[in-house]
Design a protein around this motif. Structure first.
Motif, PDB file in Angstrom:
ATOM      1  N   GLN A  77      27.860 -29.037 -28.749  1.00  0.00           N
ATOM      2  CA  GLN A  77      26.738 -28.117 -28.570  1.00  0.00           C
ATOM      3  C   GLN A  77      25.513 -28.863 -28.035  1.00  0.00           C
ATOM      4  N   ILE A  78      25.240 -30.028 -28.580  1.00  0.00           N
ATOM      5  CA  ILE A  78      24.097 -30.828 -28.113  1.00  0.00           C
ATOM      6  C   ILE A  78      24.281 -31.231 -26.648  1.00  0.00           C
ATOM      7  N   LYS A  79      25.498 -31.612 -26.265  1.00  0.00           N
ATOM      8  CA  LYS A  79      25.775 -31.952 -24.862  1.00  0.00           C
ATOM      9  C   LYS A  79      25.493 -30.752 -23.955  1.00  0.00           C
ATOM     10  N   ALA A  80      25.899 -29.566 -24.397  1.00  0.00           N
ATOM     11  CA  ALA A  80      25.668 -28.361 -23.586  1.00  0.00           C
ATOM     12  C   ALA A  80      24.183 -28.067 -23.460  1.00  0.00           C
ATOM     13  N   MET A  81      23.443 -28.256 -24.513  1.00  0.00           N
ATOM     14  CA  MET A  81      22.007 -27.961 -24.513  1.00  0.00           C
ATOM     15  C   MET A  81      21.215 -28.994 -23.718  1.00  0.00           C
ATOM     16  N   SER A  82      21.668 -30.234 -23.738  1.00  0.00           N
ATOM     17  CA  SER A  82      20.910 -31.302 -23.081  1.00  0.00           C
ATOM     18  C   SER A  82      21.260 -31.471 -21.603  1.00  0.00           C
ATOM     19  N   SER A 138      28.793 -26.241 -19.252  1.00  0.00           N
ATOM     20  CA  SER A 138      29.069 -25.882 -20.639  1.00  0.00           C
ATOM     21  C   SER A 138      30.006 -26.923 -21.242  1.00  0.00           C
ATOM     22  N   GLN A 139      30.019 -26.992 -22.553  1.00  0.00           N
ATOM     23  CA  GLN A 139      30.903 -27.913 -23.265  1.00  0.00           C
ATOM     24  C   GLN A 139      31.794 -27.083 -24.177  1.00  0.00           C
ATOM     25  N   SER A 140      33.073 -27.442 -24.258  1.00  0.00           N
ATOM     26  CA  SER A 140      34.028 -26.603 -24.978  1.00  0.00           C
ATOM     27  C   SER A 140      34.961 -27.422 -25.861  1.00  0.00           C
ATOM     28  N   ILE A 141      35.658 -26.694 -26.723  1.00  0.00           N
ATOM     29  CA  ILE A 141      36.678 -27.278 -27.591  1.00  0.00           C
ATOM     30  C   ILE A 141      37.931 -26.403 -27.480  1.00  0.00           C
ATOM     31  N   SER A 156      21.518 -23.285 -23.465  1.00  0.00           N
ATOM     32  CA  SER A 156      21.167 -22.646 -24.744  1.00  0.00           C
ATOM     33  C   SER A 156      22.013 -23.150 -25.905  1.00  0.00           C
ATOM     34  N   GLY A 157      23.239 -23.557 -25.662  1.00  0.00           N
ATOM     35  CA  GLY A 157      24.135 -23.994 -26.734  1.00  0.00           C
ATOM     36  C   GLY A 157      24.764 -22.843 -27.494  1.00  0.00           C
ATOM     37  N   GLU A 158      24.497 -21.604 -27.054  1.00  0.00           N
ATOM     38  CA  GLU A 158      25.096 -20.439 -27.702  1.00  0.00           C
ATOM     39  C   GLU A 158      26.583 -20.368 -27.371  1.00  0.00           C
ATOM     40  N   ILE A 159      27.322 -19.644 -28.214  1.00  0.00           N
ATOM     41  CA  ILE A 159      28.759 -19.496 -27.976  1.00  0.00           C
ATOM     42  C   ILE A 159      28.976 -18.458 -26.889  1.00  0.00           C
ATOM     43  N   SER A 160      29.690 -18.859 -25.861  1.00  0.00           N
ATOM     44  CA  SER A 160      29.962 -17.984 -24.719  1.00  0.00           C
ATOM     45  C   SER A 160      30.911 -16.864 -25.135  1.00  0.00           C
TER      46      SER A 160
END
Length: 186
Positions: A81-86, A97-100, A148-152
């Motif tokens: 989440q931090i990676k996506a926001m930064s 975006s960053q995912s799992i 934003s780090g919100e869940i897509s």
């Protein structure tokens, strides 16, 4: 007389007790060893203590495995989440975006929204062999939106990850809100 010890009964009793204390010691009594009942009792108590100790150790070990896996996963999710926001780009030049991605025995951290198993930037995290992963997120992918780090595509009810111990049937359910925050671990 005056001394109080001059009568015959005193001397007789003295000689009698003195003679008894000088009887020879029966060495056969000391060479006997332990009876079968005594040995069985000691072995039985030892076996009970060993089995209780083993059960306690096993339950503690499985509990630690589950807790450790939950802690590691929550840490990795927060990091994604931090990676996506930064605006983390990895080896690319554009923030994404960053995912799992989840499978039963591993989860994979990756950049973007579409999982590609052949991408060399993926980081695959295995979990303990006695644990399994499952998720309610669509397509087994949890994606944190860039910026934003919100869940897509967040949908209430499709917002959890479960880590279950197959030996003890205990599990931890990790729930997220639409902002990508972990709201409970049950």
């Amino acid at each position: 007389w005056g001394r109080g010890h001059d009568d015959a009964s005193y001397y007789y009793s003295y000689l009698w007790t003195h003679q008894q204390s000088r009887r020879p010691i029966n060495m056969d009594m000391y060479r006997r060893g332990f009876t079968i009942i005594e040995l069985s009792l000691v072995i039985g108590v030892t076996a009970i203590l060993f089995s209780v100790g083993s059960i306690i150790h096993l339950s503690a070990e499985t509990s630690v495995q589950l807790s450790t896996s939950v802690d590691l996963f929550t840490s990795d999710a927060k990091q994604q989440q931090i990676k996506a926001m930064s605006g983390f780009t990895g080896s690319g030049t554009i923030a994404d975006s960053q995912s799992i991605y989840f499978s039963q025995k591993t989860y994979t951290l990756f950049r973007g929204t579409a999982f590609n198993a052949l991408d060399t930037e993926n980081v695959q995290i295995p979990i303990d062999s006695s644990l399994i992963l499952s998720t309610t997120f669509p397509d087994k992918i949890l994606t944190f939106t860039k910026g934003s780090g919100e869940i897509s595509g967040f949908q209430s009810g499709l917002d959890s990850v479960t880590i279950q111990n197959t030996v003890t049937a205990t599990q931890k359910i990790i729930k997220f809100n639409k902002y990508g925050t972990i709201i409970s671990i049950e």
